[in-house]
Motif scaffolding. Structure first.
Motif, mmCIF file in Angstrom:
data_model
loop_
_atom_site.group_PDB
_atom_site.id
_atom_site.type_symbol
_atom_site.label_atom_id
_atom_site.label_comp_id
_atom_site.label_asym_id
_atom_site.label_seq_id
_atom_site.Cartn_x
_atom_site.Cartn_y
_atom_site.Cartn_z
ATOM 1 N N THR A 179 -1.532 -0.105 -13.533
ATOM 2 C CA THR A 179 -2.653 -0.138 -14.462
ATOM 3 C C THR A 179 -3.961 0.137 -13.726
ATOM 4 O OG1 THR A 179 -2.659 -2.532 -14.167
ATOM 5 C CG2 THR A 179 -1.590 -1.687 -16.131
ATOM 6 N N LEU A 180 -3.980 -0.159 -12.447
ATOM 7 C CA LEU A 180 -5.134 0.097 -11.589
ATOM 8 C C LEU A 180 -5.114 1.556 -11.149
ATOM 9 C CD1 LEU A 180 -7.460 -1.077 -9.710
ATOM 10 C CD2 LEU A 180 -5.666 -1.271 -7.976
ATOM 11 N N PRO A 181 -6.231 2.293 -11.262
ATOM 12 C CA PRO A 181 -6.216 3.691 -10.825
ATOM 13 C C PRO A 181 -5.919 3.821 -9.326
ATOM 14 C CG PRO A 181 -8.136 3.261 -12.188
ATOM 15 C CD PRO A 181 -7.517 1.921 -11.890
ATOM 16 N N LEU A 182 -5.000 4.698 -9.003
ATOM 17 C CA LEU A 182 -4.676 4.949 -7.597
ATOM 18 C C LEU A 182 -5.851 5.568 -6.854
ATOM 19 C CD1 LEU A 182 -0.983 6.097 -7.910
ATOM 20 C CD2 LEU A 182 -1.808 4.618 -6.079
ATOM 21 N N PHE A 183 -6.783 6.179 -7.595
ATOM 22 C CA PHE A 183 -7.936 6.753 -6.915
ATOM 23 C C PHE A 183 -8.989 5.703 -6.569
ATOM 24 C CE2 PHE A 183 -8.884 7.622 -11.517
ATOM 25 C CZ PHE A 183 -9.980 6.781 -11.651
ATOM 26 N N HIS A 184 -8.815 4.482 -7.039
ATOM 27 C CA HIS A 184 -9.797 3.431 -6.760
ATOM 28 C C HIS A 184 -9.373 2.623 -5.543
ATOM 29 C CE1 HIS A 184 -12.987 0.655 -7.357
ATOM 30 N NE2 HIS A 184 -12.206 -0.348 -7.643
ATOM 31 N N CYS A 185 -10.071 2.833 -4.419
ATOM 32 C CA CYS A 185 -9.736 2.129 -3.168
ATOM 33 C C CYS A 185 -8.261 2.297 -2.835
ATOM 34 C CB CYS A 185 -10.057 0.644 -3.257
ATOM 35 S SG CYS A 185 -11.745 0.252 -3.663
ATOM 36 N N PHE B 12 1.082 -6.600 -11.794
ATOM 37 C CA PHE B 12 0.144 -5.489 -11.956
ATOM 38 C C PHE B 12 -1.258 -5.962 -11.601
ATOM 39 C CE2 PHE B 12 0.124 -7.289 -16.304
ATOM 40 C CZ PHE B 12 -1.230 -7.284 -16.656
ATOM 41 N N SER B 13 -2.136 -5.001 -11.328
ATOM 42 C CA SER B 13 -3.527 -5.297 -10.986
ATOM 43 C C SER B 13 -4.431 -4.615 -11.994
ATOM 44 C CB SER B 13 -3.861 -4.781 -9.577
ATOM 45 O OG SER B 13 -2.989 -5.332 -8.615
ATOM 46 N N ALA B 14 -5.545 -5.261 -12.309
ATOM 47 C CA ALA B 14 -6.441 -4.680 -13.304
ATOM 48 C C ALA B 14 -7.802 -5.353 -13.257
ATOM 49 C CB ALA B 14 -5.846 -4.825 -14.706
ATOM 50 N N ARG C 115 9.362 -12.893 -18.864
ATOM 51 C CA ARG C 115 9.333 -13.518 -17.534
ATOM 52 C C ARG C 115 7.872 -13.799 -17.176
ATOM 53 N NH1 ARG C 115 9.352 -8.351 -17.229
ATOM 54 N NH2 ARG C 115 11.525 -8.243 -17.831
ATOM 55 N N LEU C 116 7.662 -14.616 -16.159
ATOM 56 C CA LEU C 116 6.311 -14.823 -15.651
ATOM 57 C C LEU C 116 5.823 -13.510 -15.044
ATOM 58 C CD1 LEU C 116 3.985 -16.817 -14.929
ATOM 59 C CD2 LEU C 116 5.145 -17.179 -12.737
ATOM 60 N N VAL C 117 4.649 -13.062 -15.441
ATOM 61 C CA VAL C 117 4.079 -11.822 -14.913
ATOM 62 C C VAL C 117 2.819 -12.154 -14.118
ATOM 63 C CG1 VAL C 117 3.096 -9.568 -15.477
ATOM 64 C CG2 VAL C 117 5.009 -10.476 -16.822
ATOM 65 N N HIS C 118 2.792 -11.661 -12.886
ATOM 66 C CA HIS C 118 1.665 -11.926 -11.994
ATOM 67 C C HIS C 118 0.622 -10.820 -12.113
ATOM 68 C CE1 HIS C 118 3.867 -15.146 -9.806
ATOM 69 N NE2 HIS C 118 4.919 -14.418 -10.144
ATOM 70 N N VAL C 119 -0.636 -11.230 -12.221
ATOM 71 C CA VAL C 119 -1.722 -10.276 -12.393
ATOM 72 C C VAL C 119 -2.786 -10.523 -11.331
ATOM 73 C CG1 VAL C 119 -3.463 -9.362 -13.968
ATOM 74 C CG2 VAL C 119 -1.317 -10.283 -14.874
ATOM 75 N N SER C 120 -3.187 -9.478 -10.655
ATOM 76 C CA SER C 120 -4.291 -9.545 -9.705
ATOM 77 C C SER C 120 -5.497 -8.887 -10.349
ATOM 78 C CB SER C 120 -3.917 -8.813 -8.410
ATOM 79 O OG SER C 120 -5.046 -8.676 -7.560
ATOM 80 N N VAL D 233 -3.833 3.631 -19.672
ATOM 81 C CA VAL D 233 -3.687 2.181 -19.781
ATOM 82 C C VAL D 233 -4.098 1.704 -21.172
ATOM 83 C CG1 VAL D 233 -4.386 -0.048 -18.839
ATOM 84 C CG2 VAL D 233 -4.112 1.922 -17.313
ATOM 85 N N THR D 234 -3.140 1.153 -21.882
ATOM 86 C CA THR D 234 -3.398 0.493 -23.166
ATOM 87 C C THR D 234 -2.631 -0.819 -23.174
ATOM 88 O OG1 THR D 234 -1.486 1.502 -24.273
ATOM 89 C CG2 THR D 234 -3.578 2.722 -24.355
#
Length: 567
Positions: free
Chosen positions: A242-248, A287-289, A311-316, A270-271
């Motif tokens: 979900t995080l753009p690969l072009f960002h950092c 996922f990161s967002a 399931r438990l989903v981890h988000v950064s 991303v929706t």
């Protein structure tokens, strides 16, 4: 004073010293889990064995086209497999990857390509017209000294092929055809020196030309490992892009996923619906967002959500201070959020709000408030502090005294490309200066109060726009909010709130709702913090979901100064 002496005089040699680089993680993943899925993008799937071979092929093909140490290859693409492969294949040729923000305009992209002297431009089919226009601008600005880069178009089987045909007619080479010219058994080039550049990214350039952030192999290696450690990412995690690969460089998770031999799920757009679907059907665990994406997820209509989560989903999350109300809502839906903070200049997130077990016993609103802090340094960052802007001395850990966040360590950039003045300012006093203002709490956790340019000064008093926003997010009608300074005849500046309403409230009487929001604010915050003006409408954002406050500040200025306050 006598020089320090070790207990021995044993030298480094080839058997006991190798330059650090995240590229080796890919070779290991292909060896340990050759048949595990590495990438899934719609109908396209690859294993780690295939990804390693494809990256070597790409490196080989680049080398055949004179790409080598000192070359830069630009990539203009969303989160598609070719963008992932480029993060390995390009540095495997000895060159530097410049992942370009696809939401930039042609003039800005032309500046980036010229500034880094890109020898090859890889561009996704959707953005080929943008790249074509940028190249024209670059050529026009070069005054006869333009050497056109090799142009490669990335086709996407999940999209209409018409743009690809157009690109081929314009002389571009199709990505798969280009890769086929390379050797899948190519002996790729590990860096001899870990200080060698692996990636180049550019700042937003909202007030001046974008600055080129130069990152080295050592920092990318350390950050890739740190991501896995601080998030306790298990071997084989399934990560949704979900995080753009072009960002950092995808906050260095592009290399972390090879480290843990996980599976990358590519997401072109991303929706909330796409996120919930991937979680339900593709086994997503992480996922990161940016916080704005989390806000979209928690406010998604029932028909676009799939709850409860399987399931438990981890988000950064990082990129802006997440409102405590959004963090609480994510937790209630079964997501476990890790709040991190950092900058392009620190390889992405480099601090985290480490969760403490004793917080589990606290009320949810208190938990969310604690979780909204930026926390402590990553394991891969050696030094982090909040210092006085006057004398560089650390501020007291009282949770009140505001200072600037500064960094020092191996995950701080090499510097800005061809910009000695900016480097002198950024590294003044032996620290990297973030420009973010924060306090340090008694437990050592830091908490951002604002960007230095976003602080509102009203009657000589500092107002944190972040704290005002966090209070406004508690209003039931508000979907998104950003607070900036507006000129004020009496106080110099006063808070102005730009608000996006929740979908079912768009037809509400806005004058009455503005009054209601102001009255709500009076019950939640000090009198001089209360916004004196409320503006409704969509908020301008960057490609990574950050609200563009400089645009809102300009709008507030155009509105003219607030008349003498009645408050």
């Amino acid at each position: 004073m006598a020089p320090e002496r070790d207990i021995d005089d044993l030298p480094r040699n080839k058997a006991n010293y190798t330059a650090l680089t995240p590229l080796w993680f890919l070779e290991r993943a292909a060896t340990v889990f050759p048949n595990r899925k590495s990438l899934i993008h719609g109908s396209v799937e690859y294993t780690w064995h295939q990804t390693y071979r494809r990256c070597r092929q790409l490196a080989s093909a680049l080398t055949k086209n004179s790409v080598t140490f000192g070359s830069t290859v630009a990539v203009i693409a969303p989160n598609v497999p070719a963008m992932y492969e480029a993060h390995f294949g390009i540095p495997m040729s000895g060159a530097v990857i410049n992942a370009v923000n696809v939401r930039l305009n042609a003039q800005t992209i032309a500046f980036l390509l010229g500034h880094c002297a890109a020898s090859i431009v890889m561009v996704d089919q959707e953005y080929f017209p943008l790249a074509e226009e940028a190249l024209k601008v670059w050529a026009n600005n070069s005054k006869g000294n333009f050497n056109a880069p090799l142009l490669i178009v990335i086709a996407d089987k999940n999209c209409d092929p018409t743009p690809v045909q157009y690109a081929l007619e314009k002389g571009a080479i199709e990505y798969e055809k280009f890769v086929e010219t390379g050797d899948p058994d190519f002996t790729w080039k590990a860096p001899e020196d870990e200080w060698q550049t692996i990636a180049l990214g550019y700042t937003s350039g909202t007030t001046a030309s974008p600055k080129g952030v130069v990152l080295h192999h050592r920092g990318a290696y350390i950050m890739a490992m740190s991501n896995a450690v601080v998030w306790s990412m298990p071997e084989g995690a399934v990560y949704l892009w979900t995080l753009p690969l072009f960002h950092c460089n995808g906050w260095c998770f592009v290399w972390t996923l090879a480290t843990i031999c996980g599976t990358n799920i590519c997401l072109r757009q991303v929706t909330a619906k796409a996120v919930y679907s991937a979680i339900a059907h593709l086994g997503v665990t992480h996922f990161s967002a940016a916080p704005v994406v989390l806000n979209t997820i928690v406010n998604a209509p029932k028909e676009e959500s799939i709850l409860p989560l399987p399931r438990l989903v981890h988000v950064s999350t990082a990129g802006a201070s997440p409102p405590p109300s959004v963090l609480a809502a994510m937790s209630q839906r079964g997501f476990r959020v890790l709040h991190t903070y950092g900058l392009s200049e620190t390889y992405g997130p480099s601090t985290l709000c480490t969760w403490k077990p004793e917080w589990d016993l606290l009320p949810l609103d208190v938990q969310a408030r604690l979780q909204a802090r930026q926390g402590t340094r990553y394991v891969g960052l050696e030094h982090l502090d909040v210092v006085s802007t006057n004398n560089m001395k650390p501020v007291p850990a009282d949770g009140k005294t505001i200072g600037e966040i500064v960094f020092r360590g191996n995950v701080v950039m090499k510097g800005y490309l061809k910009n000695p003045k900016a480097n002198e300012e950024a590294f003044a006093g032996g620290w990297y200066h973030s420009g973010d203002l924060a306090v340090k709490h008694p437990d050592g956790y830091i908490e951002i109060k604002d960007r230095s340019k976003d602080i509102i000064i009203s009657g000589g008093e500092n107002i944190s726009s972040v704290e005002v926003e966090n209070n406004l997010y508690l209003h039931p009608a508000i979907l998104e909010v950003s607070v900036v300074a507006r000129p004020d005849e009496q106080w110099g500046e006063s808070p102005c709130a730009f608000v996006t309403l929740k979908p079912d409230l768009k037809d509400t009487d806005q004058r009455k709702l503005a009054d209601d929001i102001i009255n709500f604010s009076r019950s939640k915050m000090p009198k001089f913090w209360v916004p004196k003006s409320v503006v409704f409408g969509p908020l301008p954002k960057t490609a990574t979901g950050k609200i563009q406050k400089h645009v809102l500040r300009a709008k507030a200025k155009e509105m003219g100064p607030m008349k003498k306050s009645r408050l």
